[in-house]
Every structure is written in structure tokens, then in C-alpha cells.
Design an enzyme around this catalytic site. Sequence first.
Site: not given
Ligand code: PHE
Ligand code: ZN
Length: 888
Positions: A270, A306-307
Amino acid sequence: MKFDVIDTQPKEILLADYAAYPFAIDTIALTFKLSPAETIVTSKLSCRRLGQASTVLELNGGPYMSLLSLHMDGVLLEAEKDYDLSEEHLRVYNAPKSFELTVVTSINPQENTRLEGLYLSSGNFCTQCEAEGFRHITYYPDRPDVLSVFSVRIEALMEDYPVLLSNGNPAGAGEIAGGYHYAIWNDPHPKPAYLFALVAGNLACLTDKFHTSLGRDVTLNIYTLEKDQAKCDYAMGALKRSMQWDEETYGLAYDLDVYNIVAVSDFNMGAMENKGLNVFNTKYVLASPDTETDTDFAHVEGVIGHEYFHNWTGNRVTCRDWFQLSLKEGLTVYRDQEFSSDMGSRVIKRIDDVKALRAAQFPEDAGPFAHPVRPEKYIEINNFYTATVYNKGAEVIRMMATIIGQAAFRKGMDLYFERHDGSAVTCEDFVQAMEDASGFDLRQFRLWYSQAGTPEIKVDVKKGQGSKTILSVSQTVPSTPGQDMKKPMVIPIVMGFATEHGDCLSAQGLSSNIRPLGNGSFLLMMTQGADEFTFEGVEPTAVPSLLRGFSAPVEMETTLSELQQYFILNFDTDSFNRVEMSDLLLKKEVYKIAEQIEASQTKTVSNKLIKSLGQCLEAYERDPALISSILSMPSENDCISSMKRLSIDAVFEARQFLGKKIAHRLRKSLQSVYLSSRSAAKSLSLKGDKQAVHFRRLQNVCLSYMAKTGGHAENRLIVDQFQDSTTMTNKLAALQALVHSSIGKRKQLIRHFYKAYRKDELVVDKWFAAQALSTHENVHSEIALLQNHRDFSYTNPNRIRSLIGMFTMGNLSAFHRRCGKGYEILANAILKLDDINPQVAARMLTPLGRYHKLDKERQVLIGKQLKRILAKEGLSKPVYEMASKAYE
Ligand code: PHE
Ligand code: ZN
């Protein structure tokens, strides 16, 4: 398990083997000379040996990269004498106490279809480093507990790549000879390599500002292709709301001068929380009412949040190792859920989140891929970005908040940051902070991190002596791969006693395992295999409303009578439980009809159920979104995951039958509510009122029932909605209805949709997805045709998910056809994808692990396809792990 097809089994990584890295990398200075076919990366590491440990510096690498040179303190190192190079490691010998290592590598972004490391999307450079992508850019200790201060210099052709971005704050830019230019970025916050990012390309930018509570002026940028710029306003608003919310809710402010977001079309997941430079799938940035649905808007807000929230829960405090992934993901999902609840309707958000948990996590927990929230071993970490780690992880956090209370939870968060800011920690550290801040004993609660499987609880309600009400609750946790014996879990059960005039407030004399929550609800703390909870003075006619708000991720059975169940549906003050009850009653009806089918009896539908649904529908105005959820049919997936003993054929047929019956019996009301919610939505949206979303939701649930009648008037309304609507929400709902229908112009209208939107990738994805859900007899050949469509592509994950993912995970009755063709379509796609993008290929295997409710013949057919996959020469590690687990 044994495989003659694979000779060298990939190695398992164990949590128990964790050891700290014996060196510190205090700083890393990177230089990128970007070019699509050959990019040169120079990395200068300042290294320090920790203690007397090893003198061998081991760096991670990968097969898609060449080492051009290696220097230590300016001296060229010699292969075999000073270092060894294997496919996955670079080992440097005789490391002194401290030294500078210069590594030069060359990589080919243009050939990178795996979309990890450095790759191209629409001709622009971008990176994806979580979990282990950085090792495909340069040799480095690619593990989350090695934190370093990054500085980055990017060089590229000015004309092709005018925008050059990396993490942190900008620290210089200028021209160099030959049409090139450079930019320098410094990130003052030490970080693990998985948070590194680089973007270079021809991008347009939407800019805004945010003033933090600590007085920092932050520039906010959203970069996209020029054509998508007009669709970024909503995401920008969502970003500002996220920043504000985290300050207000947790006292957390942003810590850099810029916050950059880049949207790309080719992305495995995502979005990604790289420090100061988030890279997003366009799907979670772009939002315009004429091309994105209301659901898309909600997802954009949620993912932007979220991010952003990861900046503290993930980046400032990160994971010690990948077994701790839920430390950042479970917590951040919990935070984004709460953010969305605060921005919109809390109860609707909860209904949708629980639905998602049941759709993805419960089946995972019940099958061969089941693993604890904190797994203990893996072959490929990318296979552990799962609904269990994310969504069940969020439920675990939510339960802690329920148990210790919101105020203590906030204190726990403060303590967590006070203790761990700037370091890489474990789930245990998080729970410890909650325990210390609240004074609660969470020892037994920790089992939620280590035990897999969805607990099943049974609630028996009895009247005791005098005015006593007794709830006897028992629990069992099913065995899961590698975990046969389970201990009883701590299960917080929120409940109340529903009466016709609201919650019964006269309960008293509570046993010590019950805590009143002050709002008419109680918290029952279950801790044993079987517990009893006693109340006195409960009104005799009151009905227990159990597991309000889904206070624990469990499967529940109760001894409530049907009368009591209908009472909850009609009268509970907890709207969430009204929806739960309609879902339960609908499923029960499906199973009853399925039994009739299996016994070759006449199919009947309960009048009482239809009547109650009809009454809810008539009263739609007060809460249209809630009514839309009460009315929604449980999905095929839902129906088969909670069925017992029945055959899926009977259940699918019964579900269809019931849907049709409801549509016919409530025909008049559905049409009239459809028309009035359609006009309510229209006039509210003209006024810019957010309630319009709720009326549209109801309007389109009505439409989906209306489509089941096949009636002339209904078909007319579907075509009208398809032709007249100006919002994608309505247009798509009409398209979906059309796809299933036998309306004469069906094919022509579907083609028309494609022609109108063919330039908009995200809408074309919806067009593929809508057709993947077709209930038509010839759906398999329709899928085959779509796979040959000129816009179908195996290199774009969104496209794969919209066709193959939708067909195999959203259209179960078509996927599971007896002929086995559905399984074959999927296996073919996986085999093809394995060479292109193993991570996405592995994810596509999910439905092949959900066979435990299927008959023998289907299991055999699935086994055959799994065997085919496992027999492929050079099968990737991610696909191997998933296929071998499914094959058992
Ligand atoms: N860490 C990201 C998220 O949850 C997800 C993600 C994992 C994106 C691995 C790319 C590769 O926000
Ligand atoms: Zn995450």
C-alpha cells in the site's frame, strides 16, 4: 514434510537465534549516479567494532548487484585475502577497532521487476527497502537494529529527472557538467536501512505547510505524475489532519522540515513510511469523486494517517528484528483506526474493521499459514506482512487499551517513547511500558503475542438464586501448525444488559472479575478455561449484549434464544452488536437453507427475519450507514469460514437463494429506500455534507439487492444509475450490478465504461475487478479473456490484484467450481509471476491455503496445483515457503 522436487531447502531464520550486531555504523554517506540500465552506488561507512567481538564485518548483499570496488581507510582491498564475496554476503576480514569502508556497486534498475531495491516506475526512479531491499542497492548490515545517520548525494540527468529526493532535510543542489545535476539530503535521525528512500524523476508537486506544536514550520509535498496532480488535495488534507491528530492525541509532533510523499503506480504494497519520504501506491493517494469511490477516500485517509503515524511508531522507535514487526505495524494500525474513527463514524469504522479482520485474519489463523502475532521463525520475512501481524496485532493493542483504560494507555505510550526513543526494541518492551505505567499485571496477556489461533468462547447465561444472573464462559484455543497445546488467554469481554428502554442500570453485587465501565457496559475479565461472572439485580427481561465493539478477536457462541437474538438486533444501544446480530441471523438462515438443500427439502426463508430486516430498512433515515450494514449479506468467505459440516456448494446456493428472497420480499421497500437515499445523497453532497456518503452506502446496498430481482424496473434503475451518475461510487456500484445481470446491453455498457476511463489506471483496475466478481456461468473464460486484454500486465501488482486477487479471494463460488479450473488459473498466474515478482506471487497463494472447509475432491485438486508450483525449477524462496506450508 518431504519434497523430491526441491533439493536445497531454504534456511529458516529463528527468533531464538537473535544476536546483536557486533559493529556500529555511525554514519553512511551514499552517492548515486543514476542511470536506468546502470546505476553506480558509492557507500562510505564509518564503522566501529563493539567490544572484543568478531573482527569479521559481515554485510548483506544480493544476486542482482555487482561489487565494483572495496576500500578500507583508502586502501583497496583484495578478494579472498581481505574479503570474501558470496551471493548473499560480503565478509571483510581483519576489521580494526574503527575504520572507514567504501563500497562501490553497480545495479540495473530497469530490469528490476521485483520492485524491491531501486527500480523504475513510469520511467522514474524509486526505492523500496523494507524489509530487506537495501541489500540489493549496496552491501550493508541490512537489519533493523543497525541505526545510522544517512547523508545522500544524488546525480542524474536534469532533463529526465528534475526532481531528486531522499530522506531528511535538503542540504544543497546544483548543476554539474553534461546536463547533469545533483541534490544532497541529510537525515539527522539515525535510522535502519529499511527506512532509506530515494526518488528521482519528472514529477509535479502539490505543496502546503504545517506549523507544529513545537513551533516548526514543515513543508508538505505530494509528488505525482503531472496528470494526477489534480487528485491530491484530499490526501494533503488527510496528512494535515493526521499531523494535528497525533499532536492532540499523543502529544507527538513531526521532527523534520519537510514531509515528502511520492505516489507511484508500481508498488508491491500500500505505502511505505521511509523517513521524511513516504512512497505510496497511487491507489492510496489519488482521490477525486469522479474516479474514486467513497471507500477509496476512506482508504486514502487511513493509509496517509498510517504512514504518518509510523514516524513515531516505527521510525523514532523501531523494531529490534523482524519477528517484532507487529511492534510497529499492530500499533500503527491501531492508531490509524482510531484516527479514522475520530474523523468519521466510530461505529461504522469498527464494523468495517471487524469485517476485514474476519475476512482475512480469521481464515489465516485457521489454516496452514497460521502464526502468532510475534512469529518465531520464517523463511522469507516478506511473507509475514500478514493480517495476523497487522490486524490481529492491532486488536491486541486495542485489548490492552480496553483492559488498562484510555488514560493509562496514554501514560504507557508516553513511557514507551521516554524509554525507547531512538532505539530498536521488542514487543516485550512495549507491553512492559504499558504494565509499568498502568500497574496492571499483563503476564498472562502476553500470550496474545506467542499463541496463534482464534480463541473460541462459549457463553451460557443462567439465572441463579434470588436475583442473580450468572454468565458462564468457557474458552478453547484451537491448535495451529507447531502449536498443539494452548494455555487459556486473557479475554476482555465488554457487555451490557439490553432492555427496550436502553441499558439496564440496576446491576450490582458484581463478582470481582467484573468491572463497570460507567456507560451501562461492563468489562468481564476472562482468564481461565472456564470463568463465572455473577450480577445481581439485573432486570429479568434484560438481554445480555455480549462482546460489544468486538472487545476481543474471538469466535463467540452463546445460548441466547432466537427471541433474545432478535431483541438485540432491534433494541441494543450498542449499534455494533445490532449489526453483529443481523450478520449472525443471516448466516444461520443460510445454513438452515443449506441443510434443506442437502436433504433435498423445499427451501424456506424465515418470515421473522425478512420482517425484521424490513423494519430496519423502513427506519433507515436515522442512521443510513448502520442500516446498510445491517442489511448487507454476509460474504461468501464469511459464510464458509463459520460453517460446520456443510458443503460449500450448498452454502453458496443457499446464500444466493436467501439474497434473492430478501430482494423479492422487500422489493417495494428496497426500491423506495433506494430512491429516497439517492436523492438525499444528491442534495447533501451539493451542500458538501459528509452524510452524503452514508446515504450513498445505503443506496448501493439497496441497488445490489434490486439487481437480484432481474425485474424490469430494477434493471432500468441500474442502467440509469450507470449512465447518469457523476460519482465513481455510484458508477461502480451500477457497473457491479450490471456485470451480474442479464441486461441486454450488458456487454456494450461494460465496454463503454472501459472506453471512458481507459486512460485512468486506477479506474481500469476497478473495471477488471468488477468483472472478476462475475457470477456468470462462463466466468472462467471471461477471466481468460481479461488476462489477454492489452491492459492486463504481470508487472503491475495493482493489476494482478484487481483481476487474479479479486477472482480468487472475492469470487469464491467461481474460484471453487468443481472443475478445478479456478485453481488452475491461479497456479498458472503464480508460476508466471514467480519469475517477475516473487513477493506478489507469494501473496497470491493465500487462497490455496484456505481449503480446510472444502471437500476431499477439491482438496485433491488444490494439492495438484500446489505440487505443480513446487515442481517449478528455480522456484523463488517466498513462493516456496507459502506453497510448501499449504501443501503440508
Ligand atoms: N511498512 C509498510 C506499512 O505498513 C508496508 C510495506 C511493507 C510496504 C513492505 C512495502 C514493503 O506501512
Ligand atoms: Zn505500517
